[in-house]
Design a protein around this motif. Structure first.
Motif, short mmCIF file in Angstrom:
data_model
loop_
_atom_site.label_atom_id
_atom_site.label_comp_id
_atom_site.label_asym_id
_atom_site.label_seq_id
_atom_site.Cartn_x
_atom_site.Cartn_y
_atom_site.Cartn_z
N ILE A 22 0.83 -1.21 0.00
CA ILE A 22 0.00 0.00 0.00
C ILE A 22 0.86 1.26 0.00
O ILE A 22 0.62 2.20 -0.77
N ILE A 23 1.89 1.29 0.85
CA ILE A 23 2.67 2.52 1.02
C ILE A 23 3.39 2.94 -0.26
O ILE A 23 3.24 4.08 -0.71
N PRO A 24 4.19 2.08 -0.92
CA PRO A 24 4.84 2.54 -2.16
C PRO A 24 3.86 2.85 -3.27
O PRO A 24 4.08 3.77 -4.07
N ALA A 25 2.75 2.09 -3.34
CA ALA A 25 1.75 2.38 -4.37
C ALA A 25 1.11 3.74 -4.13
O ALA A 25 0.86 4.50 -5.08
N PHE A 26 0.87 4.08 -2.88
CA PHE A 26 0.30 5.39 -2.55
C PHE A 26 1.26 6.51 -2.92
O PHE A 26 0.86 7.54 -3.49
#
Length: 269
Positions: free
Chosen positions: A194-198
Motif C-alpha cells: 500500500i505505502i509505495p503504491a500510494f
C-alpha cells in the motif's frame, strides 16, 4: 599615518584584554571545578543516572523494553511517516511546479512553500485525525480497548485514506512484485504494497497537475519569444519580458486560490 598607528594600538590592547579574560575564565572554571570536587562529599546530590544493561527478571521487563524501543523508533521516523503517508507529497510537488512555471526562482522561498504545504496537509488530514482520535485514542485512554485494538483501529482510517488515493494499477504492480495472490477484502492487502503504491500515485497526480499548470505559462513564453524574434531583439532574454506577463496572468486569475482550491478538492473526489 597616526590614525593607522592608533587603530593598531587599540586592536593590540583589545587582543590583550580578550586574552586576559580568556585565561581568567579558564582559571576560574578550573578552580570552581576543584571546589565542587572537593565539596562533593558535603553537597547532597538529589539523584543519579545509571546507564547500563541489566538482566531481565521476567518476561514483562523484556516486553516493556521492546515497547519503549519501538516507540522511540516511531518518534524518530515520524517526520518521514508524515511526509510519505499523508497528502504532503502531492501538495509540495504541485506548489514547487507552480513556482517553477512562474519562473520566479526563489519567490516564494522554500520555507514558505513547505509551511504552506504543511498547513494544507493538516487541513486535508483533519478528518482522518478526528476519526483516529474518536475510534482509537479516546477509547484506549478510557481503558475500553486494549493497546493492540487501539493500534488496529487507529491505523484503519489512515489506510482507507491511502487506498482511496492510490491508483489500482500501482497497487497491482506492487502486489505482483510481492507475489501476493488474489485478496477478498482490502484488509488483506499488505502494508508493504500500500505505502509505495500510494507514494507513486501521489507523484503521478502531482505531475499531472504540474503539467496543466505549465501550459498557460509556456504559451506566454512562446508568444514573447516569437515577438522578440520578429522585432529583431534576439539578444534580449525572453524570460525577463515574459515574467511580468506571467505574474499578471497569475494575479488576474487568482492563481493561489484556483490552484490550492483544486488541489484540495482532488482529495475529496
Amino acid at each position: 599615518m597616526r590614525n593607522k598607528i592608533q587603530k593598531q594600538d587599540v586592536q593590540f590592547h583589545r587582543r590583550k584584554i580578550l586574552s586576559f579574560l580568556g585565561v581568567f575564565v579558564a582559571i576560574f572554571s578550573l578552580g570552581g571545578s576543584q571546589i565542587i570536587w572537593a565539596a562533593g562529599d558535603a553537597v547532597p546530590i538529589p539523584f543519579s543516572f545509571d546507564f547500563g544493561i541489566k538482566a531481565a527478571e521476567n518476561g514483562a521487563d523484556v516486553v516493556n523494553s521492546l515497547q519503549i524501543l519501538f516507540i522511540l523508533t516511531l518518534i524518530a521516523m515520524a517526520p518521514s511517516l508524515f511526509l510519505m503517508l499523508t497528502s504532503f507529497t502531492r501538495v509540495l510537488v504541485v506548489l514547487h511546479f507552480t513556482r517553477t512555471a512562474l519562473g520566479t526562482q526563489q519567490a516564494p522561498p522554500n520555507q514558505v512553500l513547505i509551511g504552506l504545504a504543511l498547513f494544507i496537509t493538516l487541513f486535508i488530514m483533519a478528518p482522518v485525525g478526528v476519526r483516529i482520535n474518536d475510534q482509537a485514542l479516546q477509547p484506549y485512554a478510557r481503558g475500553e480497548i486494549s493497546q493492540q485494538a487501539a493500534i488496529e483501529k487507529g491505523v484503519a482510517p489512515l489506510w482507507e485514506f491511502m487506498l482511496k488515493q492510490t491508483n489500482d494499477k500501482d497497487l497491482k504492480l506492487f502486489m505482483e512484485i510481492a507475489e501476493v495472490g488474489t485478496v477478498q477484502s482490502v484488509e488483506e492487502v499488505p502494508i508493504t504494497a500500500i505505502i509505495p503504491a500510494f507514494i507513486i500515485s501521489e507523484l503521478r497526480a502531482a505531475f499531472i497537475m504540474g503539467f496543466l499548470i505549465y501550459i498557460p505559462f509556456i504559451v506566454i513564453d512562446m508568444v514573447v519569444s516569437s515577438t522578440l524574434m520578429s522585432m529583431g531583439m534576439m539578444m534580449l532574454p525572453p524570460v525577463m519580458i515574459s515574467m511580468p506577463f506571467k505574474l499578471l496572468l497569475f494575479i488576474v486569475a487568482d492563481g493561489w486560490n484556483l490552484i490550492i482550491g483544486q488541489l484540495v478538492q482532488t482529495f475529496y473526489r
